[in-house]
Design an enzyme around this catalytic site. Structure first.
Site, PDB file in Angstrom:
ATOM      1  N   HIS A  91      39.415 -48.190  37.260  1.00  0.00           N
ATOM      2  CA  HIS A  91      40.827 -47.759  37.360  1.00  0.00           C
ATOM      3  C   HIS A  91      41.562 -48.299  36.130  1.00  0.00           C
ATOM      4  O   HIS A  91      42.259 -47.570  35.430  1.00  0.00           O
ATOM      5  CB  HIS A  91      41.414 -48.301  38.657  1.00  0.00           C
ATOM      6  CG  HIS A  91      42.877 -48.064  38.841  1.00  0.00           C
ATOM      7  ND1 HIS A  91      43.405 -46.815  39.092  1.00  0.00           N
ATOM      8  CD2 HIS A  91      43.936 -48.922  38.829  1.00  0.00           C
ATOM      9  CE1 HIS A  91      44.725 -46.927  39.214  1.00  0.00           C
ATOM     10  NE2 HIS A  91      45.071 -48.199  39.058  1.00  0.00           N
ATOM     11  N   HIS A 143      47.647 -49.586  48.299  1.00  0.00           N
ATOM     12  CA  HIS A 143      48.480 -48.401  48.571  1.00  0.00           C
ATOM     13  C   HIS A 143      48.116 -47.756  49.906  1.00  0.00           C
ATOM     14  O   HIS A 143      46.955 -47.822  50.339  1.00  0.00           O
ATOM     15  CB  HIS A 143      48.298 -47.336  47.478  1.00  0.00           C
ATOM     16  CG  HIS A 143      48.842 -47.733  46.137  1.00  0.00           C
ATOM     17  ND1 HIS A 143      50.136 -47.483  45.752  1.00  0.00           N
ATOM     18  CD2 HIS A 143      48.255 -48.368  45.089  1.00  0.00           C
ATOM     19  CE1 HIS A 143      50.327 -47.941  44.522  1.00  0.00           C
ATOM     20  NE2 HIS A 143      49.196 -48.488  44.088  1.00  0.00           N
ATOM     21  N   HIS A 192      45.180 -56.192  38.480  1.00  0.00           N
ATOM     22  CA  HIS A 192      45.121 -55.421  37.226  1.00  0.00           C
ATOM     23  C   HIS A 192      46.522 -55.345  36.633  1.00  0.00           C
ATOM     24  O   HIS A 192      47.482 -55.835  37.223  1.00  0.00           O
ATOM     25  CB  HIS A 192      44.460 -54.051  37.423  1.00  0.00           C
ATOM     26  CG  HIS A 192      45.190 -53.076  38.302  1.00  0.00           C
ATOM     27  ND1 HIS A 192      45.368 -53.270  39.650  1.00  0.00           N
ATOM     28  CD2 HIS A 192      45.777 -51.873  38.022  1.00  0.00           C
ATOM     29  CE1 HIS A 192      46.024 -52.232  40.160  1.00  0.00           C
ATOM     30  NE2 HIS A 192      46.292 -51.376  39.199  1.00  0.00           N
ATOM     31  N   ASP A 220      53.125 -51.803  38.954  1.00  0.00           N
ATOM     32  CA  ASP A 220      53.310 -51.984  40.400  1.00  0.00           C
ATOM     33  C   ASP A 220      52.357 -53.059  40.951  1.00  0.00           C
ATOM     34  O   ASP A 220      52.234 -53.225  42.169  1.00  0.00           O
ATOM     35  CB  ASP A 220      53.129 -50.652  41.156  1.00  0.00           C
ATOM     36  CG  ASP A 220      51.748 -50.059  41.011  1.00  0.00           C
ATOM     37  OD1 ASP A 220      51.204 -50.053  39.883  1.00  0.00           O
ATOM     38  OD2 ASP A 220      51.184 -49.594  42.036  1.00  0.00           O
ATOM     39  N   HIS A 221      51.720 -53.822  40.037  1.00  0.00           N
ATOM     40  CA  HIS A 221      50.844 -54.932  40.449  1.00  0.00           C
ATOM     41  C   HIS A 221      51.192 -56.247  39.739  1.00  0.00           C
ATOM     42  O   HIS A 221      50.943 -57.308  40.286  1.00  0.00           O
ATOM     43  CB  HIS A 221      49.369 -54.562  40.211  1.00  0.00           C
ATOM     44  CG  HIS A 221      48.967 -53.380  41.025  1.00  0.00           C
ATOM     45  ND1 HIS A 221      48.306 -53.495  42.225  1.00  0.00           N
ATOM     46  CD2 HIS A 221      49.213 -52.058  40.857  1.00  0.00           C
ATOM     47  CE1 HIS A 221      48.146 -52.276  42.751  1.00  0.00           C
ATOM     48  NE2 HIS A 221      48.688 -51.398  41.936  1.00  0.00           N
ATOM     49  N   ASP A 234      43.745 -51.466  43.398  1.00  0.00           N
ATOM     50  CA  ASP A 234      43.600 -50.008  43.335  1.00  0.00           C
ATOM     51  C   ASP A 234      42.159 -49.599  43.050  1.00  0.00           C
ATOM     52  O   ASP A 234      41.911 -48.513  42.531  1.00  0.00           O
ATOM     53  CB  ASP A 234      44.488 -49.435  42.223  1.00  0.00           C
ATOM     54  CG  ASP A 234      45.972 -49.539  42.529  1.00  0.00           C
ATOM     55  OD1 ASP A 234      46.334 -49.951  43.649  1.00  0.00           O
ATOM     56  OD2 ASP A 234      46.773 -49.201  41.631  1.00  0.00           O
ATOM     57  N   HIS A 265      48.731 -52.931  35.871  1.00  0.00           N
ATOM     58  CA  HIS A 265      49.760 -51.905  36.124  1.00  0.00           C
ATOM     59  C   HIS A 265      51.059 -52.523  36.657  1.00  0.00           C
ATOM     60  O   HIS A 265      51.037 -53.509  37.399  1.00  0.00           O
ATOM     61  CB  HIS A 265      49.232 -50.850  37.099  1.00  0.00           C
ATOM     62  CG  HIS A 265      48.259 -49.894  36.463  1.00  0.00           C
ATOM     63  ND1 HIS A 265      47.361 -49.132  37.188  1.00  0.00           N
ATOM     64  CD2 HIS A 265      48.052 -49.589  35.153  1.00  0.00           C
ATOM     65  CE1 HIS A 265      46.648 -48.399  36.350  1.00  0.00           C
ATOM     66  NE2 HIS A 265      47.044 -48.652  35.117  1.00  0.00           N
TER      67      HIS A 265
HETATM   68 FE    FE Z   1      48.878 -49.333  42.065  1.00  0.00          FE
HETATM   69 ZN    ZN Z   2      46.998 -49.234  39.458  1.00  0.00          ZN
END
Ligand code: FE
Ligand code: ZN
Length: 253
Positions: free
Chosen positions: A113, A170, A56, A60-61, A132, A58
């Site tokens: 998400h 995570h 996805h 942090d991805h 996530d 985001h």
């Molecule tokens: Fe994440």
């Molecule tokens: Zn995320």
């Protein structure tokens, strides 16, 4: 077909994943939470990087896509939404396949998400990289989707074979376990929560999990079974799921 999986903690609580198709030596990373940490892991292993598979958009991805592509020339697959923040070569969605050497990943729609969140399922090795969408004893916050969409995605994960290993992005499990105990008192959950608290005390990872373990203890997958307890008997499953999700959003503990 054998997929070797290298897992390592990055940022505050993310996991990075490098996977290598042992038949051909082709390497992919699942998401790019931290380009420097992923490059360091590649160096340590003596691997190059062929593919980047995003779950996805985001940061942090997908935040490390540009740097890793510049360094290794890796080809990037992911949902179209990734282009909001990062380069993407091949947009993919539900039912598409991505081949890493002889390893085949089938793309699953697990949106909610984010709207286009996907997971990568390698049926031959019984593993799925789920980003996530689902966590050990938890699930992602529903930032963009609606409960029907998100419940649909979680149901597709639950429909995979029980032994399927789920590689979540995570390590949120201790806090997930505290919440789970606040909405469910099943013996299976209590036993698992004890084991998880002990494992985290020892600094051990609680990812990957399995479909079977999550079906037995994850309060989001178990939402229909918790309906009566939540005063929602007879309500549609996505509504009960939403009630559990909201309770977690507001949970302090
Ligand atoms: Fe994440
Ligand atoms: Zn995320």
């Amino acid at each position: 077909m054998t997929l070797r999986i290298e897992q390592f903690p990055v940022l505050n609580d993310n996991y990075g994943y490098l996977v290598r198709d042992e038949a051909t030596g082709k390497v992919a990373c699942i998401d790019t939470p931290d380009a420097d940490a992923i490059a360091a892991a590649l160096d340590r292993l003596g691997w190059s990087l062929d593919l980047i598979l995003n779950t996805h958009w985001h940061p942090d991805h997908a935040g490390g896509n540009a740097a890793l592509q510049a360094r290794y020339g890796a080809v990037i697959y992911g949902p179209p939404e990734v282009t909001k923040i990062a380069p993407l070569d091949h947009p993919v969605g539900a039912g598409d396949t991505v081949d890493l050497g002889e390893t085949r990943f089938t793309v699953m729609d697990v949106g909610g998400h984010t709207l286009q969140h996907i997971a990568y399922h390698d049926a031959a090795d019984a593993v799925a990289f789920v980003g996530d969408s689902i966590f050990t004893l938890g699930c992602g916050r529903m930032f963009e989707g609606d409960p029907v969409q998100m419940w649909g995605g979680l149901s597709r994960i639950a429909a995979l074979p029980d032994q399927t290993k789920l590689y979540c992005a995570h390590e949120y499990t201790a806090s997930n376990a505290r919440f789970a105990l606040s909405v469910d008192d099943s013996p299976a959950l209590k036993a698992r929560a004890e084991a998880i608290f002990a494992a985290r005390e020892r600094g051990e990872w609680t990812v990957p999990t399995t479909v079977g373990e999550e079906k037995a203890t994850n309060p989001f997958l178990r939402a229909p079974k918790l309906a009566e307890r939540l005063g929602l008997a007879g309500q549609p499953d996505p509504e009960v799921f939403l009630a559990v999700r909201r309770a977690k959003d507001n949970f302090k503990g």
